[in-house]
Design a protein around this motif. Structure first.
Motif, short mmCIF file in Angstrom:
data_model
loop_
_atom_site.label_atom_id
_atom_site.label_comp_id
_atom_site.label_asym_id
_atom_site.label_seq_id
_atom_site.Cartn_x
_atom_site.Cartn_y
_atom_site.Cartn_z
N SER A 166 0.85 -1.19 0.00
CA SER A 166 0.00 0.00 0.00
C SER A 166 0.88 1.24 0.00
CB SER A 166 -0.92 0.01 1.21
OG SER A 166 -0.15 0.07 2.41
N LEU A 167 0.30 2.37 -0.39
CA LEU A 167 1.09 3.60 -0.53
C LEU A 167 1.74 4.05 0.78
CD1 LEU A 167 2.06 5.84 -2.36
CD2 LEU A 167 -0.10 7.04 -1.98
N PRO A 168 1.03 4.09 1.90
CA PRO A 168 1.70 4.51 3.15
C PRO A 168 2.89 3.63 3.54
CG PRO A 168 -0.69 4.54 3.42
CD PRO A 168 -0.41 3.85 2.13
N ILE A 169 2.73 2.30 3.40
CA ILE A 169 3.83 1.38 3.74
C ILE A 169 4.99 1.57 2.76
CG2 ILE A 169 4.50 -1.04 3.90
CD1 ILE A 169 1.66 -1.68 4.80
N LEU A 170 4.66 1.78 1.50
CA LEU A 170 5.70 1.97 0.47
C LEU A 170 6.52 3.22 0.74
CD1 LEU A 170 6.72 0.86 -2.29
CD2 LEU A 170 5.14 2.46 -3.36
N VAL A 171 5.84 4.31 1.05
CA VAL A 171 6.52 5.58 1.33
C VAL A 171 7.37 5.45 2.60
CG1 VAL A 171 6.18 8.00 1.93
CG2 VAL A 171 4.78 6.96 0.13
N SER A 172 6.84 4.81 3.61
CA SER A 172 7.60 4.60 4.85
C SER A 172 8.84 3.75 4.59
CB SER A 172 6.72 3.93 5.91
OG SER A 172 5.57 4.70 6.19
N LEU A 173 8.69 2.71 3.78
CA LEU A 173 9.82 1.84 3.44
C LEU A 173 10.90 2.61 2.70
CD1 LEU A 173 11.01 -1.05 3.36
CD2 LEU A 173 9.80 -1.37 1.18
N ALA A 174 10.50 3.47 1.77
CA ALA A 174 11.47 4.28 1.02
C ALA A 174 12.24 5.20 1.96
CB ALA A 174 10.76 5.09 -0.06
N GLY A 175 11.54 5.81 2.91
CA GLY A 175 12.20 6.69 3.87
C GLY A 175 13.17 5.93 4.76
N ILE A 176 12.76 4.76 5.23
CA ILE A 176 13.61 3.96 6.12
C ILE A 176 14.87 3.48 5.40
CG2 ILE A 176 13.75 1.78 7.39
CD1 ILE A 176 10.74 2.17 8.04
N ILE A 177 14.71 2.99 4.17
CA ILE A 177 15.87 2.51 3.41
C ILE A 177 16.82 3.67 3.09
CG2 ILE A 177 16.60 1.50 1.21
CD1 ILE A 177 14.18 -0.32 1.36
N SER A 178 16.26 4.83 2.76
CA SER A 178 17.11 6.01 2.52
C SER A 178 17.91 6.36 3.77
CB SER A 178 16.24 7.20 2.10
OG SER A 178 15.60 6.96 0.87
N PHE A 179 17.27 6.29 4.92
CA PHE A 179 17.94 6.58 6.19
C PHE A 179 19.06 5.57 6.45
CE2 PHE A 179 18.32 5.73 10.77
CZ PHE A 179 18.68 7.00 11.23
N ILE A 180 18.78 4.28 6.23
CA ILE A 180 19.78 3.23 6.48
C ILE A 180 20.99 3.40 5.56
CG2 ILE A 180 20.20 0.75 6.33
CD1 ILE A 180 17.27 0.35 7.21
N LEU A 181 20.73 3.71 4.29
CA LEU A 181 21.84 3.89 3.34
C LEU A 181 22.60 5.19 3.62
CD1 LEU A 181 20.24 2.72 -0.02
CD2 LEU A 181 21.99 1.55 1.31
N ALA A 182 21.89 6.20 4.14
CA ALA A 182 22.54 7.48 4.40
C ALA A 182 23.54 7.41 5.55
CB ALA A 182 21.49 8.55 4.70
N LEU A 183 23.33 6.48 6.47
CA LEU A 183 24.25 6.37 7.61
C LEU A 183 25.67 6.02 7.18
CD1 LEU A 183 21.96 4.61 10.25
CD2 LEU A 183 22.75 6.98 10.27
N PRO A 184 25.89 4.92 6.44
CA PRO A 184 27.27 4.64 6.00
C PRO A 184 27.78 5.67 4.99
CG PRO A 184 25.74 3.07 5.02
CD PRO A 184 24.98 3.82 6.05
N MET A 185 26.87 6.22 4.17
CA MET A 185 27.30 7.26 3.23
C MET A 185 27.81 8.49 3.99
SD MET A 185 24.29 6.96 0.36
CE MET A 185 24.60 8.60 -0.24
N GLY A 186 27.08 8.85 5.06
CA GLY A 186 27.51 9.98 5.86
C GLY A 186 28.83 9.72 6.57
N LEU A 187 28.98 8.53 7.12
CA LEU A 187 30.24 8.18 7.79
C LEU A 187 31.42 8.24 6.83
CD1 LEU A 187 29.10 5.17 10.02
CD2 LEU A 187 29.98 7.37 10.83
N LEU A 188 31.16 7.88 5.58
CA LEU A 188 32.22 7.87 4.58
C LEU A 188 32.53 9.26 4.04
CD1 LEU A 188 34.11 6.15 2.76
CD2 LEU A 188 32.21 5.97 1.14
N THR A 189 31.49 10.02 3.71
CA THR A 189 31.70 11.30 3.01
C THR A 189 31.93 12.48 3.94
OG1 THR A 189 29.31 11.74 2.91
CG2 THR A 189 30.28 10.52 1.08
N LEU A 190 31.35 12.46 5.14
CA LEU A 190 31.41 13.63 6.01
C LEU A 190 32.76 13.78 6.70
CD1 LEU A 190 27.82 13.50 7.49
CD2 LEU A 190 28.76 15.26 5.97
#
Length: 325
Positions: free
Chosen positions: A82-106
């Motif tokens: 469903s749309l709410p679950i899909l949008v929530s999943l996209a946000g969560i996965i973006s957050f999870i991927l942003a953590l190692p990206m931030g540790l690497l780039t920042l």
């Protein structure tokens, strides 16, 4: 005399604007609703970018990465979730991927950080293109289409949550830590600020809204591929909007996104091959004559007008008292 605190006034403005935008689809034609949805996307990306990059001075070009991740999450699961679950999943996965990206780039600073974040767009684009062609023997995917009103309201919810998050962050100690990092990282570290933790957490939290907006926006398209999903324009244009509106002001990125979003719509129609060049010229003039953006400039004009109006009212009151005497 009743004094209204700035924070209370900002919260009141947010509630009024969200209330009006909630009623807007009931009054507007389809074209304006679809256009407003596109403006929401720009507002979300520009404001999310400014939440981290505004106070710290780290010019990130990673928004297109998180937007593209959200687009592909939507393409993979739009027929299953469903749309709410899909949008929530996209946000969560973006957050999870942003953590190692931030540790690497920042750990990088200045132009090196900017170039590295831009290279992530190319990395994800070519990695997904290779994965699709190697394992799935395809280049793109079909996305489930959702009613345009549902897309509008979902983007409105994301936009409202972002404004609330930004409002709460501005009142927290993390905002002070971000400003301290932007002014002098060494001094901030000596004052007890955990540089790595603060930068990575806020960088990752801001990515949630960009990824969620990508998942919603994908449902306006019938087909996506890596070149559509990871379009660098979703990094450059929102950054341009935030800079023109004013990154240090709460409403600046939103104002810049609305103005340039409408202007882009006109430019693409009038001069489709030169629209980006025209936006570049606008940025040059803004940096030259409005280095802090439009919002501080407009705020100064409004403050001067209110001071003159207040002075005039006080003079009139004094004159009336003298006449009565």
């Amino acid at each position: 005399m009743i004094k209204v605190r700035t924070g209370d006034l900002d919260l009141l403005i947010i509630l009024i604007v969200i209330g009006f935008l909630f009623l807007f689809p009931k009054l507007a034609p389809q074209y304006l609703i679809v256009l407003s949805t596109s403006l929401f996307v720009y507002c979300v990306i520009a404001k999310s970018w400014a939440v981290f990059s505004g106070p710290t001075g780290y010019v990130s070009l990673a928004p297109a990465v998180f937007f593209g991740i959200g687009v592909y999450i939507s393409a993979l699961f739009s027929f299953k979730l469903s749309l709410p679950i899909l949008v929530s999943l996209a946000g969560i996965i973006s957050f999870i991927l942003a953590l190692p990206m931030g540790l690497l780039t920042l750990r990088l600073k200045g132009i090196y950080f900017t170039i590295f974040t831009f290279s992530l767009i190319e990395f994800f684009r070519h990695f997904i293109l290779w994965s699709e062609s190697t394992f799935f023997k395809t280049r793109g995917r079909i996305v489930a289409i959702v009613d345009y009103r549902m897309v509008y309201y979902t983007m409105l919810v994301i936009f409202a949550l972002l404004l609330i998050f930004s409002f709460l962050l501005r009142k927290s100690r993390y905002q002070l830590a971000l400003k301290a990092i932007g002014e002098n990282e060494d001094a901030a570290a000596h004052c007890g600020v955990d540089l790595t933790l603060t930068k990575v957490i806020i960088f990752a939290l801001s990515s949630i809204f960009i990824g969620a907006s990508g998942a919603v926006m994908a449902m306006r398209w019938t087909y996506i591929d890596p070149y559509i999903a990871f379009n660098p324009n979703y990094s450059f244009i929102p950054v341009l909007m935030a800079l023109i509106g004013g990154t240090q002001n709460f409403y600046g990125p939103v104002l810049g996104a609305v103005i340039l979003g409408l202007l882009e719509e006109k430019l693409i129609t009038a001069i489709p091959h030169y629209s980006l060049a025209a936006l570049g010229v606008i940025l040059i003039f803004t940096v030259m004559y409005l280095p802090n953006g439009l919002m501080p400039f407009l705020s100064n004009i409004l403050n001067k007008f209110m001071q003159k109006l207040s002075g005039k009212i006080q003079n009139d009151l004094r004159l009336n008292k003298k006449l009565k005497v």
